[in-house]
Design an enzyme around this catalytic site. Structure first.
Site, short mmCIF file in Angstrom:
data_model
loop_
_atom_site.label_atom_id
_atom_site.label_comp_id
_atom_site.label_asym_id
_atom_site.label_seq_id
_atom_site.Cartn_x
_atom_site.Cartn_y
_atom_site.Cartn_z
N LYS A 202 0.78 -1.02 -0.01
CA LYS A 202 0.12 0.13 -0.14
C LYS A 202 0.84 1.19 0.09
O LYS A 202 1.58 1.68 0.91
CB LYS A 202 -0.82 0.27 1.20
CG LYS A 202 -2.17 1.14 1.10
CD LYS A 202 -2.61 1.69 2.20
CE LYS A 202 -1.67 2.69 2.91
NZ LYS A 202 -1.71 3.92 1.93
N GLY A 255 6.88 4.78 8.60
CA GLY A 255 5.78 6.06 8.71
C GLY A 255 5.95 6.71 10.00
O GLY A 255 6.80 6.86 10.74
N SER A 256 5.11 7.33 10.76
CA SER A 256 4.95 8.25 11.81
C SER A 256 4.94 7.14 12.99
O SER A 256 4.48 5.99 12.82
CB SER A 256 3.65 9.10 11.92
OG SER A 256 2.58 8.34 11.86
N THR A 257 5.44 7.49 14.10
CA THR A 257 5.30 6.79 15.46
C THR A 257 3.79 6.45 15.80
O THR A 257 3.46 5.43 16.35
CB THR A 257 6.35 7.49 16.70
OG1 THR A 257 7.75 7.52 16.10
CG2 THR A 257 6.04 6.99 17.75
N GLU A 258 2.96 7.49 15.64
CA GLU A 258 1.75 7.44 16.19
C GLU A 258 0.87 6.22 15.36
O GLU A 258 0.50 5.58 15.84
CB GLU A 258 1.14 8.80 15.51
CG GLU A 258 -0.31 8.90 16.26
CD GLU A 258 -1.02 10.11 15.81
OE1 GLU A 258 -0.37 10.99 15.05
OE2 GLU A 258 -2.35 10.18 15.68
N GLY A 260 2.44 3.84 13.66
CA GLY A 260 3.18 2.63 14.07
C GLY A 260 2.80 1.94 15.13
O GLY A 260 2.58 0.70 15.20
N GLU A 277 9.67 1.28 11.02
CA GLU A 277 10.82 2.41 11.08
C GLU A 277 10.06 3.69 11.22
O GLU A 277 9.17 4.12 10.10
CB GLU A 277 11.60 2.25 9.52
CG GLU A 277 13.05 2.99 9.69
CD GLU A 277 12.76 4.54 9.17
OE1 GLU A 277 12.42 5.40 9.71
OE2 GLU A 277 12.70 4.53 7.80
N CYS A 311 12.84 11.18 8.05
CA CYS A 311 12.94 10.92 9.38
C CYS A 311 14.07 11.01 10.28
O CYS A 311 14.10 11.21 11.21
CB CYS A 311 12.31 9.42 9.64
SG CYS A 311 13.13 8.45 8.55
N GLU A 408 8.53 15.98 16.19
CA GLU A 408 9.09 15.81 14.96
C GLU A 408 8.09 16.89 13.80
O GLU A 408 7.18 16.39 13.98
CB GLU A 408 8.87 14.48 14.41
CG GLU A 408 9.61 14.04 12.95
CD GLU A 408 9.43 12.67 12.42
OE1 GLU A 408 8.44 11.94 12.71
OE2 GLU A 408 10.36 12.39 11.81
P1 ADP Z 1 3.43 10.32 7.34
O1 ADP Z 1 3.65 10.97 8.57
O2 ADP Z 1 4.81 10.01 6.62
O3 ADP Z 1 2.53 10.73 6.43
P2 ADP Z 1 1.93 8.36 8.24
O4 ADP Z 1 2.27 7.28 9.33
O5 ADP Z 1 0.81 9.13 8.28
O6 ADP Z 1 3.54 8.90 7.77
O7 ADP Z 1 1.67 7.23 7.06
C1 ADP Z 1 2.75 6.45 6.39
C2 ADP Z 1 1.73 5.29 5.64
O8 ADP Z 1 0.89 4.63 6.66
C3 ADP Z 1 0.87 5.69 4.55
O9 ADP Z 1 0.87 4.65 3.60
C4 ADP Z 1 -0.59 6.02 5.37
O10 ADP Z 1 -1.56 5.59 4.45
C5 ADP Z 1 -0.31 4.62 6.24
N1 ADP Z 1 -1.38 4.75 7.43
C6 ADP Z 1 -1.95 5.96 7.94
N2 ADP Z 1 -2.80 5.61 8.94
C7 ADP Z 1 -2.72 4.02 9.00
C8 ADP Z 1 -3.36 3.11 9.71
N3 ADP Z 1 -4.11 3.47 10.76
N4 ADP Z 1 -3.35 1.92 9.55
C9 ADP Z 1 -2.46 1.58 8.46
N5 ADP Z 1 -1.78 2.47 7.63
C10 ADP Z 1 -2.07 3.76 8.08
#
Ligand code: ADP
Length: 504
Positions: A202, A255-258, A260, A277, A311, A408
């Site tokens: 995805k 992606g983001s820690t939140e 994650g 990561e 990051c 961040e």
């Molecule tokens: P960034 O801060 O880099 O946008 P995100 O963590 O928001 O990072 O997004 C990174 C990836 O995780 C994207 O592909 C996003 O669509 C996906 N994503 C966002 N929310 C969720 C979730 N609740 N479950 C799974 N994947 C998610």
């Protein structure tokens, strides 16, 4: 505020790019390019102009279900499962050769979709993507086990022959962010393909294009149907469906820690394996004896690379008080000269931020820092005109408890603080929930080793920054994640170890 239209977006695009944008509206499931089950599409836009680039199929839970079923089928298909290791390696190399043949188009798509300068796409992101796939392709023929010096103490009369073998973990869900779409995908796809896993990818909702094109090339190379499936869509729907899915064996996330943390919760249903990561807030330390010119150039690059949307950005600068003014003056000078403009124009050194929400987020952080008493020496505002441009920014008079120092920002915003003693600065550097990367600038080799040993970060750069190589494991301490990508140990995350014990 300066004007972002000083550097224009070129109107010329590669023919291949134009043609791909016309056919980007389907997703790849089980070897077929199909519409989303709901029939919905979403727009992906050019962050340099705010204009639509293409319409993309919007996948959700039902599409993820279809893709996981296809990936499971492909995983169990002897054509993939039992492929000779040499054939697997050859096939992956054919795929890589097609990426190399189409490198200009892929670079252009990357820049159009995520905004970064074309030189960065063409000479950093794509070559590193290729290197990564190349490095892991070789593991197809080198997945060895061990013969064990086995001796069972409570059956001393008997003899056993015992060995280990590595088997692919199975169906891997890959959830990718928008800042390095192809590179961060290759860090997962490389070990997954080499070990014989199958994938449901995805891409981020902001940047699906290069991944869809890469999937076309995988098909052209002859990867069996269902080995690579791509479901573009939103995180809360398609992403969450992957993280929750009971038949996904592993989820590889950047992606983001939140987010994650939400993936950790979702993964608990079937205890799927995870590699994460996540975010960072890297300290960059300029010691008293540093090569000042090199430190100025390095600290500038550490924060403004990829518009600060990286990051491991060196976002917290600590400079010895004796040289603080000189170093800051140099960085401010560099920042004020940085050419900000559309990534497709080769004159641009920094592109736009990814979207309006990210631009608002950076504005809020900087305005918040300003109202808490931080001083802005350069930048501090968005650029007028079209697109999501933000000026390279340097903030001083910041305090450790300010949000701009703790959180961040993911934008071109540097906070700079002077320090007096090494003990103090190491304490401040480690005073963060993150631990992805750190930098040290010094001419003293033993000090470099001593400080590197004391920084709680997965990667420490000395007299350099943002130097990446596939041989070098990448990942974080603390809330910057779980596990490491790159390097040989990453292969372990895509395999299970089976031990076999035979009575002789
Ligand atoms: P960034 O801060 O880099 O946008 P995100 O963590 O928001 O990072 O997004 C990174 C990836 O995780 C994207 O592909 C996003 O669509 C996906 N994503 C966002 N929310 C969720 C979730 N609740 N479950 C799974 N994947 C998610």
């Amino acid at each position: 505020m300066s004007d972002a239209t000083e550097i224009n977006e070129p109107t010329e695009r590669l023919e291949a790019t134009q043609s791909f944008l016309q056919r980007a509206g389907k997703m790849l499931i089980g070897g077929q390019w199909v519409d989303s089950a709901s029939g919905k599409k979403f727009k992906t836009i050019n962050p340099a102009t705010g204009d639509q680039l293409a319409e993309v199929a919007e996948g959700d839970k039902e599409d993820v279900n279809r893709a996981v079923a296809a990936a499971r089928g492909a995983f169990e298909n002897p054509a993939w499962r039992n492929m000779m290791p040499t054939d697997r390696e050859r096939l992956i190399r054919r795929f890589i050769a097609l990426i190399e043949d189409n490198i200009d188009e892929l670079s252009e798509l990357e820049t159009l979709d995520c905004g970064k300068p074309i030189g960065a796409s063409r000479y950093v992101d794509l070559p590193l993507t290729i290197d990564t796939l190349y490095y892991y392709a070789g593991f197809s023929t080198k997945l060895e086990g061990d013969v064990l010096p086995h001796g069972c103490s409570y059956t001393p009369e008997d003899r056993y022959f015992a060995y280990t073998q590595r088997e692919p973990v199975g169906v891997v869900g890959m959830i990718i962010p928008w800042n390095f779409p192809l590179l961060l995908l290759s860090m997962k796809l490389g070990p997954a393909l080499a070990t014989g896993c199958t994938c449901v990818i995805k891409p981020a909702e902001d940047t699906p294009l290069s991944t869809l094109r890469l999937a076309e090339l995988a098909q052209e190379a002859g990867l069996p149907d269902g080995v690579i499936n791509v479901v573009p869509g939103y995180g809360e729907t398609a992403g969450a469906a992957i993280a929750n899915h009971p038949d996904v064996d592993k989820c590889a996330f950047t992606g983001s820690t939140e987010v994650g943390k939400s993936i950790v919760n979702a993964a608990s249903g079937n205890l799927k394996r995870l590699s994460l990561e996540l975010g960072g807030k890297a300290p960059n330390l300029v010691l008293e004896d540093a090569d000042i010119e090199a430190a100025i150039a390095g600290a500038t690059m550490a924060i403004y690379t990829n518009q600060g949307e990286i990051c491991c950005a060196g976002s917290r600068l600590y400079v010895h008080r004796s040289i603080f003014d000189q170093v800051i003056e140099g960085i401010v000078d560099n920042a004020s000269k940085t050419k900000v403009g559309p990534g497709l124009n080769p004159a641009s050194e920094m592109g736009p931020l990814i979207n309006q929400a990210q631009l608002d987020r950076v504005c809020n952080y900087v305005d918040g820092g300003r109202s808490e008493g931080a001083e802005i020496l350069v930048g501090g505002g968005q650029k007028s005109g079209k697109g999501f441009f933000y000026e390279p920014t340097v903030m001083v008079n910041t305090k450790p408890d300010m949000r701009v120092v703790k959180e961040e920002i993911f934008g071109p915003v540097l906070t700079a603080m002077p320090f007096d003693s090494l003990d103090d600065v190491i304490k401040d550097a480690n005073d963060t929930i993150y631990g992805l990367s750190a930098g040290i600038w010094t001419r003293d080799v033993s000090k470099a080793h001593q400080v590197a040993a004391q920084l709680n970060a997965g990667t420490v750069w000395v007299n350099c920054f943002h130097i990446f190589d596939v041989t070098q494991p990448f990942g974080g301490y603390k809330q910057s994640g779980w596990g490491r990508e790159w390097g040989r140990s990453a292969v372990e995350h895509y395999t299970e170890v089976k031990s076999v014990c035979i009575k002789m």
